[in-house]
Design an enzyme around this catalytic site. Structure first.
Site, PDB file in Angstrom:
ATOM      1  N   HIS A  96       0.864  -1.180   0.000  1.00 49.46           N
ATOM      2  CA  HIS A  96       0.000   0.000   0.000  1.00 49.46           C
ATOM      3  C   HIS A  96       0.901   1.231   0.000  1.00 49.46           C
ATOM      4  O   HIS A  96       2.030   1.170   0.508  1.00 49.46           O
ATOM      5  CB  HIS A  96      -0.824  -0.048   1.293  1.00 49.46           C
ATOM      6  CG  HIS A  96      -1.888   0.984   1.419  1.00 49.46           C
ATOM      7  ND1 HIS A  96      -1.634   2.279   1.809  1.00 49.46           N
ATOM      8  CD2 HIS A  96      -3.230   0.921   1.240  1.00 49.46           C
ATOM      9  CE1 HIS A  96      -2.765   2.960   1.872  1.00 49.46           C
ATOM     10  NE2 HIS A  96      -3.754   2.160   1.526  1.00 49.46           N
TER      11      HIS A  96
ATOM     12  N   ASP B 265       2.995  -4.853   8.128  1.00 53.14           N
ATOM     13  CA  ASP B 265       1.822  -3.994   7.974  1.00 53.14           C
ATOM     14  C   ASP B 265       0.586  -4.883   8.134  1.00 53.14           C
ATOM     15  O   ASP B 265       0.244  -5.658   7.243  1.00 53.14           O
ATOM     16  CB  ASP B 265       1.873  -3.332   6.589  1.00 53.14           C
ATOM     17  CG  ASP B 265       0.592  -2.579   6.252  1.00 53.14           C
ATOM     18  OD1 ASP B 265      -0.378  -2.648   7.030  1.00 53.14           O
ATOM     19  OD2 ASP B 265       0.558  -1.930   5.185  1.00 53.14           O
TER      20      ASP B 265
ATOM     21  N   GLN C  88      -4.515  -5.190   6.992  1.00 57.00           N
ATOM     22  CA  GLN C  88      -5.515  -6.119   6.448  1.00 57.00           C
ATOM     23  C   GLN C  88      -5.454  -7.501   7.091  1.00 57.00           C
ATOM     24  O   GLN C  88      -6.200  -8.390   6.684  1.00 57.00           O
ATOM     25  CB  GLN C  88      -5.341  -6.260   4.926  1.00 57.00           C
ATOM     26  CG  GLN C  88      -5.525  -4.974   4.150  1.00 57.00           C
ATOM     27  CD  GLN C  88      -6.962  -4.470   4.144  1.00 57.00           C
ATOM     28  OE1 GLN C  88      -7.912  -5.190   4.470  1.00 57.00           O
ATOM     29  NE2 GLN C  88      -7.138  -3.219   3.771  1.00 57.00           N
TER      30      GLN C  88
ATOM     31  N   LYS D 163     -10.503  -0.438  10.489  1.00 54.64           N
ATOM     32  CA  LYS D 163     -10.693  -1.695   9.740  1.00 54.64           C
ATOM     33  C   LYS D 163     -11.032  -2.854  10.682  1.00 54.64           C
ATOM     34  O   LYS D 163     -11.459  -3.911  10.239  1.00 54.64           O
ATOM     35  CB  LYS D 163      -9.440  -2.021   8.931  1.00 54.64           C
ATOM     36  CG  LYS D 163      -9.135  -0.970   7.844  1.00 54.64           C
ATOM     37  CD  LYS D 163      -7.969  -1.408   7.011  1.00 54.64           C
ATOM     38  CE  LYS D 163      -7.261  -0.259   6.308  1.00 54.64           C
ATOM     39  NZ  LYS D 163      -7.948   0.186   5.096  1.00 54.64           N
TER      40      LYS D 163
ATOM     41  N   CYS E 260      -4.789   2.522  -3.595  1.00 55.35           N
ATOM     42  CA  CYS E 260      -3.513   3.000  -3.016  1.00 55.35           C
ATOM     43  C   CYS E 260      -2.387   2.006  -3.262  1.00 55.35           C
ATOM     44  O   CYS E 260      -1.497   1.845  -2.410  1.00 55.35           O
ATOM     45  CB  CYS E 260      -3.652   3.302  -1.527  1.00 55.35           C
ATOM     46  SG  CYS E 260      -4.784   4.638  -1.178  1.00 55.35           S
TER      47      CYS E 260
END
Ligand code: PLP
Length: 409
Positions: free
Chosen positions: A126, A203, A206, A229, A367
């Site tokens: 991202h 990261d 997600q 999220k 993104c």
């Protein structure tokens, strides 16, 4: 889905917005990868804070302030459980994934870098995991090195291995791709990095919403995610970092609440995590983030992941044979993300037609512009699943795509 342990009908009732109609149709919300909808417990937690006990934290001697301090600080323990962190001082509250990555880039990585050094990322990052590294590279004369992505959307592990060299100072990788849905083998990447003595940031924007994460088992140095999220509010998120790293890192921002003592000559900084939380934080947002994490833990993240994978399999099956339909990202291990293109129809037009049918999806580059170039598409349509989605949502999507096909085919 039968057998996956989730009573989705009951869960859907927890989300007030899902009761809304959209263009006269049932709302099929399929954009949770961008931001998840909020259950009543999260809305109530934020509202309850403002209605009953809101005050600024850490400073007040009066009861309201002590109560809000307790609620805010209590969320560190929630996050500690959510991530199985060793110590709640390893939990830093930030605005979200983006801020967490920038913090690590500036405070931990930048001081390590000399001209010619390398930061290794992957081709499926991202922008939030690309631009902060370019900024520190530009400031120090270091370079960004990018591990390739295979045609099916898997990370090229051999390619990644080849790119680890004597100048690699840091590795930052996405756990689950927001565009492809690929679940990366982060445990293997961490193992590889450790063998070379290279610290790793994962990261988790997600992965935190979809699966159990155990930062101690993972062995990474930093793990970051955003509350919006994980069914919580926007403007809150978490940087988890090993305590030894956080203790050695200089502050990212200066101001109130991150100091021990201040004189005009010298400031002594507070220990972590306060050192990294300058200024009045998002008090009610952090408290509501805690409610979202508790909500997920009560449901059980293994159930959530199994449910979303089953929905993805159902969608794949139902979409087979739709002429001109092509999925971008077919890795064998995927979370509930379905990116696709359709011949003769631009993703934005598809998104608009789906909206008319009550189906909310994302259309664009998500993104991840370099990934769009890698797959030679200007944009994709992305349907992404959350714990509240069911087969009716997928059926509504598939029917609407048949309508797109009839309009453009
Ligand atoms: N990383 C990934 C994989 C994402 O999907 C996102 C958000 O879409 C981000 C980072 C940035 O998160 P935020 O905008 O909440 O800071």
């Amino acid at each position: 889905m039968p057998g996956d342990g989730l009573d989705v009908e009951r869960l859907r009732a927890d989300f007030p917005v899902l009761q809304r109609a959209m263009n006269g149709r049932r709302l099929a919300f399929l954009d949770s990868a961008a931001s998840a909808q909020k259950p009543q417990v999260v809305i109530d937690a934020e509202r309850d804070c403002y209605e009953r006990y809101y005050a600024n934290i850490h400073r007040g001697v009066y009861q309201l302030s002590q109560q809000s301090t307790q609620a805010y600080e209590g969320v560190r323990g929630t996050v500690q459980r959510f991530l199985n962190a060793a110590d709640e001082r390893e939990v830093v509250f930030v605005r979200g994934t983006t801020e967490a990555i920038n913090l690590v880039a500036q405070s931990f990585v930048r001081p390590l870098l000399e001209p010619g050094d390398e930061i290794l990322i992957t081709g499926m990052e991202h922008h939030a995991n690309i631009v902060p590294w370019q900024m520190v590279a530009e400031a120090t004369g270091a370079h960004l090195v990018v591990a390739p992505v295979l045609d099916d959307g898997q990370l090229d592990m051999a390619g990644l291995r080849e790119r680890i060299g004597p100048r690699t100072r840091f590795i930052s990788v996405v756990h689950v791709s927001n565009t492809l849905g690929t679940i990366n083998p982060v445990e293997s990447i961490v193992e590889l990095a450790q063998a070379h003595g290279i610290p790793v940031l994962v990261d988790g924007a997600q992965s935190a919403p979809h699966m159990s994460v155990d930062v101690q088992a993972l062995g990474a140095d930093f793990y970051v995610f955003s509350a919006h999220k994980t069914y919580g509010p926007s403007g809150a998120g978490v940087l988890w970092g090993r305590l030894a790293h956080l203790e050695a890192m200089p502050p990212y921002q200066g101001g109130g609440d991150m100091i021990r003592t201040v004189t005009f000559e010298k400031t002594e900084y507070a220990p972590p995590p306060q050192r990294f939380e300058a200024g009045t934080p998002n008090i009610a947002g952090v408290i509501a983030m805690g409610a979202g994490l508790e909500y997920m833990m009560t449901i059980g993240r293994d159930h959530i992941l199994a449910h979303e994978k089953a929905l993805l399999a159902y969608a794949n099956e139902r979409l087979q044979g739709l002429e001109g339909f092509r999925i971008i990202g077919n890795a064998p291990d995927k979370a509930g993300v379905l990116s696709f293109v359709m011949a003769d129809a631009h993703p934005h037009d598809i998104g608009t037609i789906l909206d008319m049918e009550g189906v909310a999806v994302r259309a664009g580059h998500h993104c991840t512009q370099p990934l769009m170039q890698r797959f030679d598409v200007p944009a994709t349509v992305r349907a992404s699943f959350g714990l509240y989605n069911d087969t009716t949502d997928v059926d509504q999507l598939v029917d609407a795509l048949h309508r797109v096909k009839s309009l453009f085919g």
